[in-house]
Scaffold this motif. Structure first.
Motif, PDB file in Angstrom:
ATOM      1  N   ARG A   1       4.268  -0.630  -3.667  1.00  0.00           N
ATOM      2  CA  ARG A   1       3.289  -1.826  -3.779  1.00  0.00           C
ATOM      3  C   ARG A   1       3.811  -2.998  -3.003  1.00  0.00           C
ATOM      4  O   ARG A   1       3.021  -3.796  -2.221  1.00  0.00           O
ATOM      5  CB  ARG A   1       3.207  -2.423  -5.233  1.00  0.00           C
ATOM      6  CG  ARG A   1       2.145  -3.658  -5.589  1.00  0.00           C
ATOM      7  CD  ARG A   1       2.057  -4.059  -6.786  1.00  0.00           C
ATOM      8  NE  ARG A   1       1.123  -5.122  -7.126  1.00  0.00           N
ATOM      9  CZ  ARG A   1       0.953  -5.872  -8.003  1.00  0.00           C
ATOM     10  NH1 ARG A   1       1.420  -5.284  -8.894  1.00  0.00           N
ATOM     11  NH2 ARG A   1      -0.046  -6.770  -8.049  1.00  0.00           N
ATOM     12  N   TYR A   2       4.992  -3.038  -2.810  1.00  0.00           N
ATOM     13  CA  TYR A   2       5.862  -4.278  -2.005  1.00  0.00           C
ATOM     14  C   TYR A   2       6.226  -3.642  -0.913  1.00  0.00           C
ATOM     15  O   TYR A   2       6.211  -4.780   0.233  1.00  0.00           O
ATOM     16  CB  TYR A   2       6.785  -5.078  -2.973  1.00  0.00           C
ATOM     17  CG  TYR A   2       6.051  -5.654  -4.228  1.00  0.00           C
ATOM     18  CD1 TYR A   2       5.374  -6.811  -4.155  1.00  0.00           C
ATOM     19  CD2 TYR A   2       6.333  -4.940  -5.450  1.00  0.00           C
ATOM     20  CE1 TYR A   2       4.723  -7.296  -5.287  1.00  0.00           C
ATOM     21  CE2 TYR A   2       5.695  -5.461  -6.685  1.00  0.00           C
ATOM     22  CZ  TYR A   2       5.002  -6.593  -6.583  1.00  0.00           C
ATOM     23  OH  TYR A   2       4.261  -7.149  -7.759  1.00  0.00           O
TER      24      TYR A   2
ATOM     25  N   THR B   1       2.137  -0.145   2.533  1.00  0.00           N
ATOM     26  CA  THR B   1       1.702  -1.617   2.429  1.00  0.00           C
ATOM     27  C   THR B   1       2.338  -2.494   3.507  1.00  0.00           C
ATOM     28  O   THR B   1       1.532  -3.240   4.214  1.00  0.00           O
ATOM     29  CB  THR B   1       2.562  -2.403   1.164  1.00  0.00           C
ATOM     30  OG1 THR B   1       2.465  -1.375   0.116  1.00  0.00           O
ATOM     31  CG2 THR B   1       2.461  -3.594   0.817  1.00  0.00           C
TER      32      THR B   1
END
Length: 518
Positions: A210-211, A216
């Motif tokens: 996610r990060y 991403t």
């Protein structure tokens, strides 16, 4: 053509003329110019040498695509040419074989030059078009991390796919490292990263985190990019979902196979036993976790040889035999189940695979899972041929275990493939010649009308499939323990084996001065 090289050549190849002065060679040249016969022979020799140079360029990619060592040119190709010319044509093969440079270094240079040529062709195309990319990494036999990427793009009327690059990662395989490798590669080749419109990866945290995941980071630079979790990877994850009971039965099957297959004496004795029992096969297949078809194949073979396996274990390991016999129902069921999963895996591979076809395959299998549940509940085992062999021994608890497993697999697939099930495929994608252009998006109306009135396009309308997993298998095949020093990236061998581009042989050959072998 350095003077030192020429002097060395003269002394080694023509020692009888090494002491002659320049006047001697000048007189030979003047004599040749006054003799038409010598001029004709010289011209024929030059033409033959030039043809040999072109032949070496045509042979080198065949060696690369076969994944063979570069030394095979001298050790196999040249002797084969000699034998063919002397046997079939009844001629002296020496003039021909001497005109074709196929030494290890010559083949390596040809492969590198042609890989560079195909690279430039692909990069020139990608600089001016939008494309999708698929990438993944693997560990090679020499413990290096190889990152490979494929691209899919439109060229004319065709949707093409090609090998983009293979790069070694120096240290880790984090998302930042992979993203930096891709962006640096595109920057050096002047290919805008904004040309990427879609990206397919596996579900590893380094890719989809996610990060700091690769997807991403890519979206931060190209916000409109579409990221897709590889359908094959998702399907493989679904196949791993099993209850503790079924997982324990699978472990027993693997132990039995290893007991027989992994020991040379046991393997020989088992082969002899299979011959005495007139079995269709004489060997079991080892289970390999990294090969997605392995479970189905090895369990199917175990079920085919089950009576002989039981007979063998009766003498070799009675305890293991008792465990195998107690879980035989589960093993027969798992053999049928993984066989079904393998069928879907094979359908999701190869040429012509797109998200549209993937959706059809997955949705079809989801419907079949519901059918399998109902038929198992009714004791109708037409879809489970191995399990049908022990139909009379099946209890209600067995059937409940198997139907619950199918139900759990279906629920897991429904979650993992929700995006694929909900994929809205426009009519003009499925039937471009029957779609109403007026009702389509304004951006594609003119192009769709052009396509509908192009008779030639109807015959050439096709798609192509992803091959990154096949690329990894080819890389591992090329870098064996006998070729562990081969650099798959810098040698150009991997690109020439995987690319769909055709090198410009005539242009490459024209850049060299033809010189035959001695």
């Amino acid at each position: 053509m350095k003077p030192s090289r020429l002097q060395e050549h003269l002394s080694k190849k023509h020692p009888d003329k090494a002491s002659k002065d320049s006047a001697y060679f000048q007189s030979l040249r003047d004599q040749r110019s006054r003799c038409p016969t010598i001029n004709t022979m010289f011209a024929r020799s030059v033409n033959q040498t030039e043809s040999g140079l072109v032949a070496s360029y045509n042979i080198a990619p065949l060696i690369a695509k076969a994944g063979l060592p570069f030394t095979v040119g001298e050790s196999l190709v040249v002797p084969a040419i000699k034998e063919a010319i002397s046997t079939v044509m009844q001629r002296d093969p020496a003039p021909v074989t001497k005109a074709i440079p196929l030494s290890n270094d010559s083949v390596a240079r040809r492969i590198w030059e042609m890989s560079m040529d195909t690279e430039q062709q692909l990069y020139a195309t990608l600089r001016g078009c939008r494309f999708s990319v698929q990438l993944d990494e693997t560990t090679t036999a020499d413990n290096n991390v190889l990152l490979m990427a494929y691209v899919r793009y439109v060229s004319g009327r065709d949707l093409l796919e090609d090998f983009l690059f293979g790069e070694y990662l120096a240290t880790d395989t984090r998302g930042e490292t992979i993203f930096a490798a891709l962006t640096e590669f595109l920057r050096e080749r002047d290919i805008p990263v904004t040309n990427i419109i879609a990206c397919a990866t596996d579900g590893a945290p380094a890719m989809v985190g996610r990060y700091r995941g690769f997807a991403t980071l890519l979206k931060q630079q190209v916000p409109q990019v579409l990221t897709v979790h590889c359908v094959l990877h998702r399907h493989n994850l679904v196949a791993k979902k099993m209850s503790p009971s079924l997982h324990q039965s699978l472990d027993v099957a693997v132990k039995v196979i290893n007991k027989i297959k992994a020991h040379a004496l046991n393997d020989r004795l088992f082969r002899q036993l299979c011959g005495e029992n007139d079995e269709a096969f004489k060997r079991l297949l080892l289970h390999t976790e990294v090969r997605w078809l392995s479970k189905g194949n090895c369990l199917a073979r175990l079920c085919e040889l089950f009576p002989s396996v039981i007979e063998f274990l009766d003498q070799a390991d009675a305890t293991l035999k008792a465990k195998l016999w107690s879980c035989r129902h589960d093993i027969f069921y798992l053999s049928d189940f993984f066989g079904k999963m393998n069928e879907v895996t094979l359908k999701l591979q190869g040429d012509g695979m797109t998200l549209v076809r993937s959706k059809a395959t997955i949705c079809s299998f989801l419907a079949k899972l519901e059918l399998y549940q109902q038929n198992l509940g009714r004791r109708q085992l037409i879809h489970f041929p191995q399990l049908a062999k022990v139909l009379d021994e099946l209890t209600d608890s067995h059937l409940l275990l198997y139907t619950d497993h199918l139900k759990a697999v279906k629920a897991d697939m429904a979650i993992r493939f929700r995006d694929l099930e909900q994929l809205d495929v426009p009519d003009w994608v499925m039937e471009p010649w029957q779609a109403d252009a007026v009702s389509c998006e304004p951006e594609i109306q003119e192009s769709l009308i052009d396509l509908q009135n192009d008779e030639e396009a109807k015959a050439t309308f096709r798609t192509s499939g992803w091959r990154v997993m096949w690329g990894f298998s080819q890389a591992l095949h090329m870098q064996t323990k006998y070729r562990n020093r081969l650099n798959l990236v810098s040698s150009g061998a991997l690109r020439l084996k995987l690319t769909s581009q055709c090198p410009d042989v005539k242009k490459l050959a024209a850049a060299h001065q033809a010189q035959g072998s001695h």
